[in-house]
Structure formats: C-alpha cells, structure tokens
Design an enzyme around this catalytic site. Structure first.
Site, short mmCIF file in Angstrom:
data_model
loop_
_atom_site.label_atom_id
_atom_site.label_comp_id
_atom_site.label_asym_id
_atom_site.label_seq_id
_atom_site.Cartn_x
_atom_site.Cartn_y
_atom_site.Cartn_z
N GLY A 1 0.83 -1.21 0.00
CA GLY A 1 0.00 0.00 0.00
C GLY A 1 0.86 1.25 0.00
O GLY A 1 2.09 1.20 0.14
N ASP A 2 0.20 2.40 -0.23
CA ASP A 2 0.87 3.71 -0.21
C ASP A 2 1.98 3.83 -1.25
O ASP A 2 2.97 4.55 -1.04
CB ASP A 2 1.45 4.01 1.19
CG ASP A 2 0.37 4.00 2.25
OD1 ASP A 2 -0.79 4.32 1.92
OD2 ASP A 2 0.69 3.68 3.41
N LYS B 1 -0.52 5.31 -5.68
CA LYS B 1 -1.62 5.03 -6.64
C LYS B 1 -2.43 6.28 -6.94
O LYS B 1 -2.82 6.52 -8.07
CB LYS B 1 -2.56 3.95 -6.05
CG LYS B 1 -1.88 2.62 -5.80
CD LYS B 1 -2.79 1.64 -5.08
CE LYS B 1 -3.14 2.02 -3.66
NZ LYS B 1 -2.03 1.98 -2.70
N ASN C 1 -9.92 3.00 4.90
CA ASN C 1 -8.58 2.63 5.35
C ASN C 1 -7.56 3.15 4.32
O ASN C 1 -6.40 3.37 4.64
CB ASN C 1 -8.44 1.11 5.53
CG ASN C 1 -8.98 0.29 4.35
OD1 ASN C 1 -9.63 0.83 3.46
ND2 ASN C 1 -8.73 -1.00 4.36
N GLY D 1 -5.75 5.84 1.81
CA GLY D 1 -5.48 7.28 1.80
C GLY D 1 -4.66 7.56 0.55
O GLY D 1 -3.51 7.15 0.46
N HIS D 2 -5.29 8.16 -0.44
CA HIS D 2 -4.62 8.39 -1.73
C HIS D 2 -4.32 9.88 -1.88
O HIS D 2 -5.23 10.69 -2.01
CB HIS D 2 -5.50 7.88 -2.88
CG HIS D 2 -5.72 6.39 -2.83
ND1 HIS D 2 -6.48 5.71 -3.73
CD2 HIS D 2 -5.23 5.46 -1.97
CE1 HIS D 2 -6.45 4.42 -3.43
NE2 HIS D 2 -5.71 4.23 -2.37
N GLN E 1 -5.08 -0.21 -1.20
CA GLN E 1 -4.13 -1.08 -0.50
C GLN E 1 -3.09 -1.62 -1.49
O GLN E 1 -2.81 -0.95 -2.48
CB GLN E 1 -4.85 -2.21 0.24
CG GLN E 1 -5.66 -1.76 1.45
CD GLN E 1 -7.00 -1.14 1.13
OE1 GLN E 1 -7.79 -1.70 0.38
NE2 GLN E 1 -7.29 0.01 1.70
P1 GDP Z 1 -1.40 5.65 -2.28
O1 GDP Z 1 -2.14 5.21 -1.09
O2 GDP Z 1 -0.82 4.51 -3.06
O3 GDP Z 1 -2.17 6.59 -3.15
O4 GDP Z 1 -0.13 6.47 -1.74
P2 GDP Z 1 -0.14 7.56 -0.54
O5 GDP Z 1 -0.78 8.78 -1.04
O6 GDP Z 1 -0.66 6.96 0.70
O7 GDP Z 1 1.39 7.75 -0.32
C1 GDP Z 1 2.24 8.17 -1.34
C2 GDP Z 1 2.92 9.47 -0.91
O8 GDP Z 1 4.01 9.74 -1.76
C3 GDP Z 1 2.04 10.69 -1.02
O9 GDP Z 1 2.41 11.59 -0.03
C4 GDP Z 1 2.37 11.23 -2.41
O10 GDP Z 1 2.12 12.63 -2.51
C5 GDP Z 1 3.83 10.96 -2.48
N1 GDP Z 1 4.40 10.69 -3.81
C6 GDP Z 1 3.89 9.98 -4.83
N2 GDP Z 1 4.79 9.86 -5.83
C7 GDP Z 1 5.90 10.51 -5.40
C8 GDP Z 1 7.20 10.70 -5.95
O11 GDP Z 1 7.53 10.24 -7.01
N3 GDP Z 1 8.07 11.43 -5.20
C9 GDP Z 1 7.77 11.95 -3.99
N4 GDP Z 1 8.69 12.64 -3.34
N5 GDP Z 1 6.56 11.76 -3.44
C10 GDP Z 1 5.65 11.04 -4.13
P1 IMO Z 2 -3.78 2.70 0.48
O1 IMO Z 2 -4.93 2.49 -0.46
C1 IMO Z 2 -1.23 1.06 3.60
C2 IMO Z 2 -3.04 -1.86 6.32
C3 IMO Z 2 -3.13 -1.43 7.77
C4 IMO Z 2 -2.96 -2.77 8.46
C5 IMO Z 2 -3.72 -3.71 7.54
C6 IMO Z 2 -5.15 -3.98 7.98
O2 IMO Z 2 -3.63 4.07 0.97
O3 IMO Z 2 -2.53 2.12 -0.09
P2 IMO Z 2 -7.37 -2.51 7.91
O4 IMO Z 2 -7.69 -1.21 8.53
O5 IMO Z 2 -7.50 -2.54 6.43
O6 IMO Z 2 -8.10 -3.66 8.55
O7 IMO Z 2 -5.82 -2.76 8.26
O8 IMO Z 2 -3.75 -3.09 6.27
N1 IMO Z 2 -3.64 -0.95 5.34
C7 IMO Z 2 -2.94 -0.10 4.56
N2 IMO Z 2 -1.62 0.17 4.53
N3 IMO Z 2 -2.05 1.65 2.72
C8 IMO Z 2 -3.36 1.37 2.72
O9 IMO Z 2 -4.21 1.84 1.77
C9 IMO Z 2 -3.88 0.49 3.69
N4 IMO Z 2 -5.11 0.02 3.99
C10 IMO Z 2 -4.94 -0.87 4.98
O10 IMO Z 2 -2.10 -0.53 8.10
O11 IMO Z 2 -1.62 -3.15 8.42
MG MG Z 3 -2.17 5.50 0.99
#
Ligand code: GDP
Ligand code: IMO
Ligand code: MG
Length: 422
Positions: A12-13, A16, A39, A41-42, A230
């Site tokens: 995750g994170d 996306k 859960n 966070g994009h 995720q």
């Molecule tokens: P998601 O859940 O897959 O959408 O990812 P998140 O938003 O939770 O986490 C990705 C983090 O990395 C966010 O704070 C984005 O703004 C940041 N991000 C995405 N691509 C890049 C990159 O290429 N460089 C940097 N420095 N930050 C990035």
């Molecule tokens: P995005 O879409 C990162 C993780 C939680 C925990 C496990 C189970 O932003 O990538 P839950 O609340 O789903 O029952 O938790 O999954 N988890 C994530 N980790 N990014 C996410 O979403 C997540 N959604 C759930 O931290 O380990």
């Molecule tokens: Mg995220």
C-alpha cells in the site's frame, strides 16, 4: 478502448493516487474504486490543491470523468460526506460521483469492534493479538458482509422506514455483543439513527446502477480506469495473511467487483515505490536499519495518509515484486519516489531469499539477501526523460525490469502531477 487497472504491488501507499489522478486527466470516461474503504489514503497534488482521498476515486478532479464507488468498497457514510465537503470547498464538482447501492456500509459497531480488538486486545483467543489496522471498522464490516444477517448496504438508505427498523434490531444485538466481548459502549441509538439519516440525504442522490454504467461505457468503446486500494501484499488471499486487510486488492479482484470482462482489460499498471514501506504489524523482511529508515522517512514524508502513523521503510524487495507482478498479470510498472531513494548512498536491493523462492505462507521465517549495492543518484531536479536520468538511476530501473520481466513505463520523481517521466 478497453479497461485499465491500477493496483499497488507492495504494502500500500505506493503512490496510486498520484498515478490515477495523472491518468484520469488523459481521457478516461470513468474511474472506479473497486475495493477497500476509508482505510485507504490516496494523496494527490494538483492544480486544485493537496488532497488525501479515502473513498472518492482519484479521477474526481476531471469534470468530464464519471467517478464510481463500486460494490466492493465499504462506505462509511459520515467519512464520505466529510470528504465530499472538502472537495466542494475547493470547487471540485461532485456531479459525476456515483455510488453503487450494493456497496456495504461501515456501521458504528464495526469501528467499535475494530478498536476493541486492536486496542483493548480483549479477544486474544488465538495467537493473534494485533494486526495494526487503521481502526476504520473495515474488517468487521467485511465480516458482516460475508455473514449476511446483520449487514447494511448503501441502497438500504433509500427506504428510511425499513432501514430504521433493521437498524434498531441490529443495534441491540451488536451493543450487547460488544459490551460482553470488549466492554465497549456504542453511541446511543438515537445518535446513530440521526447520523445515518442525515448521511442518506447527501448520499442517496449519488446512487446509480454503476455496474451498467461501466458495461455500457466499455460497450461504446470508452476508456474505464479501475483504481486499486491497499496493495497486493495486503490482499486477504495473496498477501502476508493474517497481517493483511480484509478484501481482495489485486487486478483480478477489479474485474470480479466491477463485472468487467477480463478480456476487456488492456493495461494492468502495477504501482511500486522505489523502496518499500509498511504500516501495521506483520512480516517486513527488508526493513532498513533504524538510522537509514529515519532518514528516508523524513526525505519521503513516510507518514500514513489515513492515520498519520510513521511508515516502516525497507529496501526494494525484488522477489516480492516479481511475485506481485505475477499475481496481478502486470503489463507495466509505475515506479514512484525515485527522487527520494536517490539521496541514500549506497542504495541496497533485495535480490533473492536465502531459502529460495519466496513463500508467502512463511514469509516471516525467510531471510532476504541484500546485494547489488549502487551509489545514490542524488537530486533528479527537472529531469523529464528516462535517457537523461543519472546512470545509476537507470541501472536501478533496469534491474527492476530484469527481475520482474516487466517494463517500467512511468517514473515518478515528485508528488506533483507533472513530476513524472512517461
Ligand atoms: P497511495 O495510497 O498509493 O495513493 O499512496 P499515498 O498517497 O498513501 O502515499 C504516497 C505518498 O508519496 C504521497 O504523499 C504522495 O504525494 C507521495 N508521492 C507519490 N509519488 C511521489 C514521488 O515520485 N516522489 C515523492 N517525493 N513523493 C511522491
Ligand atoms: P492505500 O490504499 C497502507 C493496512 C493497515 C494494516 C492492515 C489492515 O492508501 O494504499 P485494515 O484497517 O484494512 O483492517 O488494516 O492493512 N492498510 C494499509 N496500509 N495503505 C493502505 O491503503 C492500507 N489500507 C490498509 O495498516 O496493516
Ligand atoms: Mg495511501
């Protein structure tokens, strides 16, 4: 043109949100969230500002795009409304936001149970005491969905009378069960009724036959983009169970939960960070030493977009990346955060595991082998062409392509939409 699927191929994170926001701007008729709940966070940085979307699809910034919350998503109505208000405040139109009536709703008892299990730890009947969930009630909601007897769907909000009758019955049974199992109390029945009735006024106007909208779009040759939440290693069937979320997160799940014919899918984009991060408990084999981890956490702002928790950071794990590409049938990789990793020197990478092929059943017992160190490439600045990247950055990308037999077609070098090499 057929369907495109974007999924996370780590924990995750991966970024996306950024990738979907960028793609949505290039002619997609619809963007569909197919699983998970708030859960997720994009994070998105674009001309409208900075957003952390939890339920609303990341195509919402394009006024011509239908943004669909499909049936596999679990919707917490009050959280959705909060998110809608934040978008409206920044003049983002919600007129094309559509919600499936079949999507299940997260209820107050789901959140209470999640908290009860995770925080109070009162039900350690097995060996599992802590998953490190986001405490959003996601697991208990999917449990009730599979259980069928006490579940609520978004479409239930349409008929207030029947909704309230069922709410009363389920409330009583859940309140007793929660008190007995975890010693936690629910908000009063009147408060729960008020919360869901108020929410219904905002949500019901967005309910639509989303599945037929998707099928119709594809029939008429329009582009549809499925936005994963995720990541593959958090998938309930293919991930590091039991340290996973409670839904399926892979590309196949996208077809299953949207009704899209798999043969209509032309691109499956796997989003991967140039290193790995994880929040919550469970195996994380390539974790960095604490000093390096802290450095990259600061460079990369590695704090959860949903809970604010510090993310654990590790070296890129090629065997797990290969596994995720296989499971999802990834056709191309979008590699993010290359700008962040380049500040470390040396950059390490996990090439294989001592025990041989990666085995998800016993991942926590496996020993990663870190080889192939390369020098960090430093700042990437205004670089917008792959051929102009520093040599070591290009070598790093080539190593990923060789190990996964998949082309890296997008390289992200910053959080902004335009900080991307395609
Ligand atoms: P998601 O859940 O897959 O959408 O990812 P998140 O938003 O939770 O986490 C990705 C983090 O990395 C966010 O704070 C984005 O703004 C940041 N991000 C995405 N691509 C890049 C990159 O290429 N460089 C940097 N420095 N930050 C990035
Ligand atoms: P995005 O879409 C990162 C993780 C939680 C925990 C496990 C189970 O932003 O990538 P839950 O609340 O789903 O029952 O938790 O999954 N988890 C994530 N980790 N990014 C996410 O979403 C997540 N959604 C759930 O931290 O380990
Ligand atoms: Mg995220």
């Amino acid at each position: 043109m057929p369907a495109t699927i974007v999924v996370g191929i780590q924990w995750g994170d991966e970024g996306k949100g950024k990738i979907v926001d960028m793609l949505a701007n290039s002619g997609f008729h619809a963007v569909v969230r197919f699983g998970g709940g708030n859960n997720a966070g994009h994070t998105i940085h674009n001309e409208h500002g900075r957003f952390a979307l939890h339920l609303v699809p990341a195509g919402i910034f394009n006024p011509d795009t239908l943004n669909i919350i499909e049936r596999g998503v679990v919707v917490h109505p009050t959280s959705l409304i909060k998110e809608m208000d934040e978008l409206l405040e920044k003049n983002v139109s919600l007129s094309k936001l559509k919600i499936s009536p079949f999507a299940h709703m997260v209820m107050p008892w789901h959140i209470a149970e999640d908290r009860g299990r995770e925080i109070a730890g009162t039900t350690s009947s097995g060996s599992l005491t802590h998953i490190g969930t986001t405490l959003r009630g996601i697991g208990p909601c999917y449990q009730d969905k599979a259980g069928r007897w006490q579940a609520f769907r978004v479409g239930d909000l349409i008929n207030r009378q029947t909704f309230l009758e069922k709410l009363e019955k389920v409330y009583i049974s859940k309140a007793l069960a929660l008190q007995a199992a975890h010693g936690v109390a629910l908000p009063s029945l009147e408060d729960v009724k008020r919360e869901y009735l108020e929410a219904s006024e905002r949500i019901v106007p967005h309910i639509a036959d989303t599945s037929s909208l998707i099928r119709k779009a594809l029939y008429y040759g329009k582009n549809v983009l499925c936005e994963g939440a995720q990541g593959t290693l958090l998938d309930v069937d293919f991930g590091s169970y039991p340290y996973v979320t409670s839904s399926n997160t892979t590309s196949i799940a996208a077809c299953m939960l949207t009704g899209i014919n798999p043969s209509d899918v032309s691109r499956i984009i796997g989003v991967a960070k140039a290193y790995v991060t994880r929040v919550g408990a469970g195996p994380f084999p390539t974790r960095m030493d604490r000093e390096t981890e802290e450095q990259i956490r600061e460079f990369g702002k590695e704090y959860g977009a949903t809970t604010g928790r510090p993310r654990l950071c590790g070296w890129l794990d090629l065997p797990l990346l290969h596994y995720a590409c296989d499971i999802n049938h990834i056709t191309e990789i979008a590699l993010t955060k290359m700008d962040v990793l380049g500040f470390l020197d040396p950059v390490k990478i996990c090439t294989h595991y001592k025990e041989g092929t990666v085995d998800m059943f016993s991942l926590s017992d496996m020993t990663p082998v870190l080889g192939s160190e390369i020098h960090g490439w430093g700042a990437l600045g205004e670089c917008r062409e792959r051929s102009k990247l520093p040599d070591t950055a290009r070598q790093y990308i080539e190593r990923i392509e060789a190990a996964t037999a998949t082309r890296v077609r997008t390289i992200s070098i910053g959080p902004e939409r335009n900080e991307t090499i395609t």
